[in-house]
Design a protein around this motif. Structure first.
Motif, mmCIF file in Angstrom:
data_model
loop_
_atom_site.group_PDB
_atom_site.id
_atom_site.type_symbol
_atom_site.label_atom_id
_atom_site.label_comp_id
_atom_site.label_asym_id
_atom_site.label_seq_id
_atom_site.Cartn_x
_atom_site.Cartn_y
_atom_site.Cartn_z
ATOM 1 N N ILE A 133 0.861 -1.198 0.000
ATOM 2 C CA ILE A 133 0.000 0.000 0.000
ATOM 3 C C ILE A 133 0.890 1.238 0.000
ATOM 4 N N GLY A 134 0.472 2.253 -0.730
ATOM 5 C CA GLY A 134 1.276 3.476 -0.787
ATOM 6 C C GLY A 134 1.212 4.240 0.522
ATOM 7 N N ILE A 135 2.247 5.037 0.768
ATOM 8 C CA ILE A 135 2.323 5.764 2.042
ATOM 9 C C ILE A 135 1.174 6.788 2.148
ATOM 10 N N ALA A 136 0.687 7.257 0.973
ATOM 11 C CA ALA A 136 -0.423 8.228 0.995
ATOM 12 C C ALA A 136 -1.658 7.608 1.634
ATOM 13 N N LEU A 137 -1.879 6.331 1.351
ATOM 14 C CA LEU A 137 -3.054 5.663 1.938
ATOM 15 C C LEU A 137 -2.908 5.577 3.462
ATOM 16 N N PHE A 138 -1.673 5.335 3.913
ATOM 17 C CA PHE A 138 -1.442 5.316 5.368
ATOM 18 C C PHE A 138 -1.715 6.690 5.985
ATOM 19 N N CYS A 139 -1.424 7.727 5.224
ATOM 20 C CA CYS A 139 -1.685 9.074 5.737
ATOM 21 C C CYS A 139 -3.187 9.303 5.892
ATOM 22 N N VAL A 140 -3.965 8.819 4.918
ATOM 23 C CA VAL A 140 -5.424 8.957 5.017
ATOM 24 C C VAL A 140 -5.935 8.149 6.219
ATOM 25 N N LEU A 141 -5.459 6.908 6.327
ATOM 26 C CA LEU A 141 -5.871 6.072 7.460
ATOM 27 C C LEU A 141 -5.498 6.738 8.780
ATOM 28 N N ALA A 142 -4.277 7.305 8.816
ATOM 29 C CA ALA A 142 -3.797 7.955 10.048
ATOM 30 C C ALA A 142 -4.675 9.145 10.390
ATOM 31 N N TYR A 143 -5.055 9.911 9.366
ATOM 32 C CA TYR A 143 -5.935 11.064 9.616
ATOM 33 C C TYR A 143 -7.262 10.590 10.215
ATOM 34 N N LEU A 144 -7.821 9.506 9.659
ATOM 35 C CA LEU A 144 -9.104 8.991 10.168
ATOM 36 C C LEU A 144 -8.942 8.476 11.597
ATOM 37 N N LEU A 145 -7.832 7.781 11.846
ATOM 38 C CA LEU A 145 -7.562 7.264 13.201
ATOM 39 C C LEU A 145 -7.426 8.428 14.191
ATOM 40 N N GLY A 146 -6.661 9.430 13.783
ATOM 41 C CA GLY A 146 -6.478 10.597 14.655
ATOM 42 C C GLY A 146 -7.782 11.333 14.907
ATOM 43 N N SER A 147 -8.705 11.220 13.947
ATOM 44 C CA SER A 147 -9.997 11.909 14.045
ATOM 45 C C SER A 147 -10.948 11.265 15.057
ATOM 46 N N VAL A 171 -8.737 9.020 28.340
ATOM 47 C CA VAL A 171 -8.704 9.805 27.107
ATOM 48 C C VAL A 171 -7.255 10.116 26.709
ATOM 49 N N THR A 172 -6.420 10.469 27.702
ATOM 50 C CA THR A 172 -5.011 10.762 27.389
ATOM 51 C C THR A 172 -4.340 9.532 26.771
ATOM 52 N N LEU A 173 -4.560 8.357 27.369
ATOM 53 C CA LEU A 173 -3.934 7.140 26.839
ATOM 54 C C LEU A 173 -4.465 6.830 25.432
ATOM 55 N N ALA A 174 -5.772 6.983 25.243
ATOM 56 C CA ALA A 174 -6.347 6.716 23.908
ATOM 57 C C ALA A 174 -5.751 7.666 22.874
ATOM 58 N N ASP A 175 -5.566 8.923 23.255
ATOM 59 C CA ASP A 175 -5.015 9.903 22.309
ATOM 60 C C ASP A 175 -3.547 9.614 21.998
ATOM 61 N N ILE A 176 -2.790 9.153 23.001
ATOM 62 C CA ILE A 176 -1.397 8.743 22.757
ATOM 63 C C ILE A 176 -1.390 7.566 21.775
ATOM 64 N N LEU A 177 -2.271 6.605 22.046
ATOM 65 C CA LEU A 177 -2.330 5.382 21.238
ATOM 66 C C LEU A 177 -2.615 5.680 19.760
ATOM 67 N N LYS A 178 -3.447 6.689 19.503
ATOM 68 C CA LYS A 178 -3.755 7.038 18.108
ATOM 69 C C LYS A 178 -2.463 7.378 17.357
ATOM 70 N N GLY A 179 -1.596 8.164 18.001
ATOM 71 C CA GLY A 179 -0.329 8.548 17.362
ATOM 72 C C GLY A 179 0.590 7.353 17.193
ATOM 73 N N THR A 180 0.666 6.528 18.227
ATOM 74 C CA THR A 180 1.559 5.364 18.178
ATOM 75 C C THR A 180 1.108 4.397 17.075
ATOM 76 N N LEU A 181 -0.187 4.113 17.020
ATOM 77 C CA LEU A 181 -0.699 3.174 16.007
ATOM 78 C C LEU A 181 -0.500 3.704 14.601
ATOM 79 N N ALA A 182 -0.806 4.993 14.413
ATOM 80 C CA ALA A 182 -0.663 5.578 13.075
ATOM 81 C C ALA A 182 0.789 5.485 12.614
ATOM 82 N N ALA A 183 1.724 5.685 13.548
ATOM 83 C CA ALA A 183 3.142 5.619 13.194
ATOM 84 C C ALA A 183 3.591 4.170 12.985
ATOM 85 N N ALA A 184 3.015 3.249 13.749
ATOM 86 C CA ALA A 184 3.462 1.851 13.692
ATOM 87 C C ALA A 184 2.935 1.129 12.457
ATOM 88 N N LEU A 185 1.759 1.525 11.996
ATOM 89 C CA LEU A 185 1.077 0.785 10.931
ATOM 90 C C LEU A 185 1.937 0.566 9.672
#
Ligand code: G3P
Length: 196
Positions: free
Chosen positions: A1-15, A56-70
């Motif tokens: 998958i292209g990195i652009a798709l990961f960026c879209v997924l990351a945006y949705l996850l962060g949202s 909420v703080t842990l969930a918000d941290i996790l969003k960043g970690t998952l988006a970066a790890a994916l």
């Protein structure tokens, strides 16, 4: 998958508006109508208490970690973690699932660093904690953490240009989103935390 798709997924996850979900589901409150009006861990603490604030703080941290790890799970190198990580932070600040009124970039940026540079995450966390202890301002401590992150990345990894660029962008997001807090600190109307 292209990195652009990961960026879209990351945006949705962060949202995913964890503060709104926890507030609505368990307390029937939109925390954006209380306290600072921010959709973040600090305002959840302030409005709904310790348990909700930590969740909420842990969930918000996790969003960043998952988006970066994916991307790395799909064979991309670590470097490719940073750009999707940044998109998760953009999603957190301007969530498509919550009318684009989100948080101040702190926890989700921390989550990205936790994945890409865990030692740096720890150092920044210590800077945040010491500043919080000394000043009692969460907002000022978040800003100090942002400045600390730029300084630390320059000193520890002067050749890791992508890291320095992304950390600078994330720190800019943090400072920019704290404009109202900065005004309140100057006017001496910013609330201090009471339990430290
Ligand atoms: O992480 C956000 C924090 O630095 C400030 O939150 O609600 O006091 O504006 P708040």
């Amino acid at each position: 998958i292209g990195i652009a798709l990961f960026c879209v997924l990351a945006y949705l996850l962060g949202s995913i508006p964890s503060g709104l979900i926890v507030g609505k589901v368990f307390y029937n409150k939109d925390i954006r109508q209380y306290g600072s009006g921010n959709l973040g861990g600090t305002n959840t603490f302030r409005t709904l208490g310790v348990k909700a604030g930590i969740s909420v703080t842990l969930a918000d941290i996790l969003k960043g970690t998952l988006a970066a790890a994916l991307p790395t799970l799909f064979g991309y190198d670590d470097l490719n973690a940073l750009i999707p990580g940044m998109f998760a932070v953009i999603g957190h600040m301007y969530p498509i699932f919550a009318g684009f009124r989100g948080g101040k970039a702190v926890a989700t940026s921390g989550g990205v660093l936790l994945f890409y540079a865990p030692i740096m995450f720890l150092v920044i966390f210590v800077i945040f904690a010491v500043s919080l202890y000394l000043t009692k301002y969460v907002s000022l401590s978040s800003i100090m953490a942002g400045i600390g992150a730029i300084t630390y990345s320059l000193l520890s990894s002067p050749r890791d240009i992508p890291l320095i660029i992304i950390v600078s962008i994330l720190a800019f997001f943090v400072i920019y989103r704290h404009r109202a807090n900065i005004k309140r600190i100057v006017n001496k109307t910013e609330p201090k935390i009471k339990w430290l």
